[in-house]
Design a protein around this motif. Structure first.
Motif, PDB file in Angstrom:
ATOM      1  N   ASP B 175     -54.307 -65.087  36.461  1.00 39.45           N
ATOM      2  CA  ASP B 175     -53.622 -66.289  35.983  1.00 39.45           C
ATOM      3  C   ASP B 175     -52.263 -65.963  35.356  1.00 39.45           C
ATOM      4  O   ASP B 175     -51.308 -66.734  35.483  1.00 39.45           O
ATOM      5  CB  ASP B 175     -54.490 -67.036  34.962  1.00 39.45           C
ATOM      6  N   SER B 176     -52.164 -64.838  34.673  1.00 37.24           N
ATOM      7  CA  SER B 176     -50.888 -64.472  34.051  1.00 37.24           C
ATOM      8  C   SER B 176     -49.805 -64.226  35.095  1.00 37.24           C
ATOM      9  O   SER B 176     -48.630 -64.504  34.856  1.00 37.24           O
ATOM     10  CB  SER B 176     -51.044 -63.211  33.193  1.00 37.24           C
ATOM     11  N   VAL B 178     -49.632 -65.748  38.021  1.00 42.20           N
ATOM     12  CA  VAL B 178     -49.271 -67.090  38.508  1.00 42.20           C
ATOM     13  C   VAL B 178     -48.267 -67.725  37.544  1.00 42.20           C
ATOM     14  O   VAL B 178     -47.207 -68.240  37.942  1.00 42.20           O
ATOM     15  CB  VAL B 178     -50.529 -67.985  38.618  1.00 42.20           C
ATOM     16  N   LEU B 179     -48.633 -67.663  36.280  1.00 36.84           N
ATOM     17  CA  LEU B 179     -47.797 -68.227  35.207  1.00 36.84           C
ATOM     18  C   LEU B 179     -46.415 -67.559  35.177  1.00 36.84           C
ATOM     19  O   LEU B 179     -45.377 -68.241  35.119  1.00 36.84           O
ATOM     20  CB  LEU B 179     -48.581 -67.993  33.926  1.00 36.84           C
ATOM     21  N   ASP B 182     -44.247 -68.542  38.284  1.00 31.16           N
ATOM     22  CA  ASP B 182     -43.743 -69.916  38.213  1.00 31.16           C
ATOM     23  C   ASP B 182     -42.641 -70.050  37.170  1.00 31.16           C
ATOM     24  O   ASP B 182     -41.673 -70.790  37.360  1.00 31.16           O
ATOM     25  CB  ASP B 182     -44.884 -70.893  37.925  1.00 31.16           C
ATOM     26  N   LEU B 183     -42.788 -69.339  36.066  1.00 30.63           N
ATOM     27  CA  LEU B 183     -41.748 -69.372  35.040  1.00 30.63           C
ATOM     28  C   LEU B 183     -40.449 -68.776  35.584  1.00 30.63           C
ATOM     29  O   LEU B 183     -39.361 -69.307  35.359  1.00 30.63           O
ATOM     30  CB  LEU B 183     -42.220 -68.591  33.812  1.00 30.63           C
ATOM     31  N   LEU B 186     -38.601 -71.068  37.827  1.00 33.87           N
ATOM     32  CA  LEU B 186     -37.927 -72.097  37.042  1.00 33.87           C
ATOM     33  C   LEU B 186     -36.621 -71.582  36.447  1.00 33.87           C
ATOM     34  O   LEU B 186     -35.645 -72.326  36.313  1.00 33.87           O
ATOM     35  CB  LEU B 186     -38.875 -72.486  35.898  1.00 33.87           C
TER      36      LEU B 186
END
Lengths: 237, 237
Positions: B175-176, B178-179, B182-183, B186
């Motif tokens: 999950d980290s 993925v996070l 995505d960051l 951005l």
């Protein structure tokens, strides 16, 4: 006036935060804190989180309901586990539930040892919780329970949702709160779709809790804010 | 074939990861690992990271350059601190630098104790590092040094940049990761602007290292990949 909001992405990082004068919001979206919010909202008198399955058994014969889950599954012989569908008015209204879960209870107990106030957050009570947090004159730490001390998407997303809701009442934000809020802004138009990206999505599918996931990602269906008083979670007001 | 990439957002979470057969990339963008990459790229023979300022002094009179920084500032009496501008060809070419920093060295030593291979990442060598990571047949952990065990934006962003670059070579993502990816998506169109959101931006401004920040956010100006061999970082090839 200065007021700080921070996000702790794993209980293993909690000791790096000064929380002695803070409100700590414990977050374990799948599924402990969602069930706690739903249970208190449905009239449970109290929910008592305990750390060990064995400890839960000490409460048997007190007329309490016993709930135990390990690694996402109900422990044999208990009344129910962690699914929010077990916490309906019919089942928990006027009752006390003793609950143990993998990650949520651990985070709760860690917070209780040091924080000024400990409350429970989930998407179900996002707006009620955020409104209350804004109205209080304290710093706030959003504590993600994670998964076995690792960071997870759903708890981070909820922390970001709270930051987005309350930000006008705060002046200081740590990097984790910036990160969480931006992630939520990216995901908020379709939380369920975003959750498909999670490394846990296969694990969750295997546990057959997809209906639970769907339930736990609903926004603002509850008004209750569970707060820790002594050993028990009760309604804040 | 299964191949896993994970992101550890703080050294305090490292023990939750199995890294015995993994390549660990240590990331401390502001400024330790940026300076290490720049120094090795500029021909430093070796860079020796040590944990304590006092330990650094043991290397005096060996003809080594001594670099020490605590809380972002050069320690009095040392040759230089942590600014990448100190790691030019003229200053470090053919020399060995003994370095201690607040967060980066700690993360390095923690990784060294358990990982199969430890290398150094920064935006400066993003592409060279990513190309090499893809070519190796090992799981990868991207280890963010953070700031005093808390998560920071710049290390998370770089981890996300690597995930984006290498993702086709991997099948599993935590999950980290993925996070982080995505960051980065951005923020990537303007990393410096995004970094203004950091809670550390005021701290960094106060230390007068804005030129360092600008330097450390440059992409792909170095080919070197520092790798840990014994106690020293040397060029991988």
């Amino acid at each position: 006036m200065k007021r700080k909001i921070e996000v702790c992405l794993s209980p293993a990082l909690l000791e790096t935060y000064a929380i002695e004068n803070s409100i700590v919001v414990v977050i374990d979206i799948l599924r402990a804190t969602s069930s706690m919010v739903y249970g208190i909202d449905n009239g449970a008198t109290a929910i008592i989180p305990v750390a060990q399955v064995e400890e839960c058994l000490n409460y048997k014969d007190h007329g309490f309901l016993l709930a135990a889950e390990r690694n996402g599954e109900v422990v044999a012989g208990y009344d129910f586990g962690n699914s929010p569908f077990s916490y309906t008015k019919e089942k928990v209204g006027g009752k006390t539930v003793v609950l143990t879960t993998t990650n949520g209870t651990k985070a709760l107990h860690m917070a209780r040892a040091r924080a000024a106030e400990v409350v429970i957050g989930s998407f179900l009570n996002l707006e009620a919780l955020s409104t209350w947090l804004k109205s209080e004159n304290r710093d706030v730490l959003l504590l993600c329970a994670g998964w076995k001390d690792q960071v997870n998407l759903e708890d981070t997303l909820f922390a970001g949702a709270v930051v987005q809701m309350v930000r006008t009442a705060f002046t200081e934000f740590d990097d984790s709160s910036v990160l969480a809020e931006d992630l939520y802004q990216l995901a908020q138009h379709d939380l369920r779709a975003y959750m498909q990206k999670s490394s846990h999505s296969h694990r969750l599918a295997a546990l057959n809790i997809e209906e639970d996931v769907k339930f736990c990602l609903q926004l603002n269906i509850c008004e209750a804010i569970p707060v820790l008083r002594g050993d028990a979670l009760v309604a804040l007001k």
